[in-house]
Write a protein that holds these residues in place. Structure first.
Motif, short mmCIF file in Angstrom:
data_model
loop_
_atom_site.label_atom_id
_atom_site.label_comp_id
_atom_site.label_asym_id
_atom_site.label_seq_id
_atom_site.Cartn_x
_atom_site.Cartn_y
_atom_site.Cartn_z
N GLU A 1 7.59 11.70 -8.61
CA GLU A 1 6.27 11.64 -7.98
C GLU A 1 6.41 11.13 -6.55
O GLU A 1 6.89 10.02 -6.34
CB GLU A 1 5.33 10.71 -8.76
CG GLU A 1 4.84 11.29 -10.08
CD GLU A 1 3.84 12.43 -9.87
OE1 GLU A 1 3.33 12.59 -8.75
OE2 GLU A 1 3.56 13.15 -10.85
N HIS B 1 0.74 5.82 -0.76
CA HIS B 1 0.10 7.06 -1.19
C HIS B 1 0.78 7.52 -2.49
O HIS B 1 2.01 7.57 -2.56
CB HIS B 1 0.24 8.15 -0.13
CG HIS B 1 -0.57 7.89 1.10
ND1 HIS B 1 -0.07 7.22 2.19
CD2 HIS B 1 -1.86 8.22 1.40
CE1 HIS B 1 -1.00 7.14 3.12
NE2 HIS B 1 -2.09 7.74 2.68
N TYR B 2 -0.04 7.87 -3.49
CA TYR B 2 0.50 8.26 -4.78
C TYR B 2 -0.49 9.18 -5.47
O TYR B 2 -1.65 8.80 -5.69
CB TYR B 2 0.76 7.01 -5.63
CG TYR B 2 1.46 7.26 -6.95
CD1 TYR B 2 2.81 7.59 -6.99
CD2 TYR B 2 0.77 7.14 -8.16
CE1 TYR B 2 3.46 7.80 -8.21
CE2 TYR B 2 1.41 7.34 -9.37
CZ TYR B 2 2.76 7.68 -9.38
OH TYR B 2 3.39 7.89 -10.58
N ARG B 3 -0.07 10.40 -5.76
CA ARG B 3 -0.90 11.38 -6.46
C ARG B 3 -2.28 11.53 -5.77
O ARG B 3 -3.32 11.35 -6.38
CB ARG B 3 -1.06 11.00 -7.93
CG ARG B 3 0.24 11.12 -8.69
CD ARG B 3 0.07 10.78 -10.16
NE ARG B 3 -0.80 11.70 -10.87
CZ ARG B 3 -0.41 12.89 -11.36
NH1 ARG B 3 0.85 13.29 -11.22
NH2 ARG B 3 -1.28 13.65 -12.00
N ARG B 4 -2.24 11.82 -4.48
CA ARG B 4 -3.41 12.13 -3.67
C ARG B 4 -4.37 10.96 -3.48
O ARG B 4 -5.54 11.14 -3.12
CB ARG B 4 -4.17 13.34 -4.25
CG ARG B 4 -3.33 14.61 -4.31
CD ARG B 4 -4.10 15.76 -4.93
NE ARG B 4 -4.45 15.51 -6.31
CZ ARG B 4 -3.61 15.67 -7.33
NH1 ARG B 4 -2.37 16.10 -7.12
NH2 ARG B 4 -4.00 15.44 -8.56
N SER B 5 -3.91 9.73 -3.72
CA SER B 5 -4.75 8.54 -3.52
C SER B 5 -3.95 7.47 -2.78
O SER B 5 -2.71 7.46 -2.85
CB SER B 5 -5.25 7.98 -4.86
OG SER B 5 -6.07 8.92 -5.52
N MET B 6 -4.66 6.58 -2.10
CA MET B 6 -4.03 5.40 -1.53
C MET B 6 -4.20 4.25 -2.51
O MET B 6 -5.32 3.94 -2.94
CB MET B 6 -4.68 5.06 -0.19
CG MET B 6 -4.18 3.75 0.42
SD MET B 6 -2.40 3.78 0.81
CE MET B 6 -2.46 4.43 2.48
N THR B 7 -3.08 3.64 -2.89
CA THR B 7 -3.08 2.58 -3.88
C THR B 7 -2.65 1.28 -3.22
O THR B 7 -1.79 1.27 -2.34
CB THR B 7 -2.12 2.93 -5.03
OG1 THR B 7 -2.54 4.17 -5.63
CG2 THR B 7 -2.12 1.85 -6.10
N HIS B 8 -3.25 0.17 -3.67
CA HIS B 8 -2.94 -1.14 -3.10
C HIS B 8 -2.51 -2.07 -4.24
O HIS B 8 -3.28 -2.32 -5.16
CB HIS B 8 -4.14 -1.72 -2.36
CG HIS B 8 -4.69 -0.81 -1.31
ND1 HIS B 8 -4.12 -0.66 -0.08
CD2 HIS B 8 -5.77 0.03 -1.35
CE1 HIS B 8 -4.81 0.22 0.63
NE2 HIS B 8 -5.81 0.66 -0.12
N SER C 1 0.84 -1.20 0.00
CA SER C 1 0.00 0.00 0.00
C SER C 1 0.87 1.25 0.00
O SER C 1 1.89 1.30 0.70
CB SER C 1 -0.91 0.00 1.23
OG SER C 1 -1.76 -1.14 1.23
N GLY D 1 -2.24 6.40 -11.91
CA GLY D 1 -2.53 5.59 -10.73
C GLY D 1 -1.38 4.78 -10.21
O GLY D 1 -1.46 4.23 -9.11
N HIS E 1 5.85 9.33 -3.02
CA HIS E 1 5.16 8.11 -2.63
C HIS E 1 5.78 7.57 -1.34
O HIS E 1 6.90 7.93 -0.99
CB HIS E 1 5.23 7.05 -3.73
CG HIS E 1 6.63 6.64 -4.08
ND1 HIS E 1 7.45 7.40 -4.88
CD2 HIS E 1 7.38 5.57 -3.70
CE1 HIS E 1 8.63 6.82 -5.00
NE2 HIS E 1 8.61 5.71 -4.29
#
Length: 286
Positions: free
Chosen positions: A78, A58-65, A56, A116, A80
């Motif tokens: 970028e 944080h990347y470009r204002r989102s949490m990515t899994h 998990s 993303g 992260h």
């Protein structure tokens, strides 16, 4: 021959294995049981895959899994971070590749961007497999072919950029070469304008389009890479900072921590397999 280093990290079962080729491609494999690293950014692509667990970030204002089966593609510059998405931790393999190597294949096209930070594109999964299937050495020609295939797959997976403007690849390359030749010097936009023959603002825009970061950030990251090489070779942090073009050690430390998510002292202790020092009373009360 690739250099392979196993790094014991502060977590109870955390580890990193690093193998650097003679080119500008760095590869690692790692496991983190919880928090991996703080917010930071690279001046390279970070391309990889989750081998086990949930990764998990944080990347470009989102949490990515990220889970096994896809491809991680973090664009240069970028911010992260990284941590385990479950109590089981996560294991992953990653390669860090210079945008200039991608540009040698793309020849001045805008640097591909994967929205993303994750891709399910099978072409990208297949193209990255040669570089990510293990940390073993690659023959020079095999690595060259893999970089070519990876660049083409990145461009195909990203698709055509919207609103593309013409860029001057030759001018940007002249500026990049000038920066590499003067890591220890103060460089101005006046100089880059003169050596490239390109108006400074158009040059700055073109540089970002082609290499994913600004000329200043590019210069700073190349200086930090020199610091890491010098320290591994036995130089002190203070001496390495000066030889890499920083004003002093504290100047270098600020940039190092922002770039890699940990201080140069902690990075060096981890590289040598040494534990972090016990926190002081002041640390505990912060």
């Amino acid at each position: 021959m690739a250099q392979r280093i196993t790094i014991a990290l502060p977590g109870q079962h955390d580890w990193v294995q690093r193998a650097s080729s003679v080119r500008d491609v760095e590869r690692i494999e790692a496991f983190f049981g919880g928090h991996g690293y703080d917010m930071h950014r690279h001046a390279t692509y970070a391309i990889g895959r989750t081998l086990a667990g949930v990764q998990s970030f944080h990347y470009r204002r989102s949490m990515t899994h990220s889970m096994p089966g896809g491809t991680l593609v973090l664009h240069p510059d970028e911010p992260h971070d990284g941590s385990a998405g479950t109590d089981a931790g996560f294991r992953y393999r990653m390669l860090y590749i210079e945008p200039s190597l991608i540009q040698r294949v793309l020849g001045g096209r805008p640097l591909p961007f994967i929205a993303g930070g994750l891709s399910a594109d099978p072409r990208l999964l297949a193209a990255s497999d040669v570089l990510l299937r293990s940390l073993d050495d690659l023959a020079p020609l095999e690595e060259e072919d893999a970089i070519f295939d990876l660049a083409q797959a990145l461009a195909a997976a990203a698709g055509a950029p919207r609103g593309r403007q013409a860029v001057d690849y030759r001018a940007a390359e002249l500026a990049r070469s000038y920066l590499l030749d003067r890591l220890e010097c103060t460089v101005t936009l006046d100089e880059l304008e003169l050596v490239s023959g390109r108006d400074r603002w158009r040059l700055s825009r073109d540089f970002r389009v082609l290499y994913g970061t600004s000329p200043y950030r590019y210069l700073t990251m190349r200086r930090l890479e020199r610091v890491r090489r010098l320290v591994v070779a036995g130089q002190s942090l203070a001496q390495a900072a000066l030889w890499a073009g920083f004003t002093d050690q504290s100047h270098m430390t600020r940039h190092f921590t922002r770039a890699y998510g940990l201080s140069p002292g902690r990075w060096l202790r981890a590289l040598r397999g040494l534990p972090d020092p016990a926190p002081t009373l002041q640390d505990r009360t912060r």
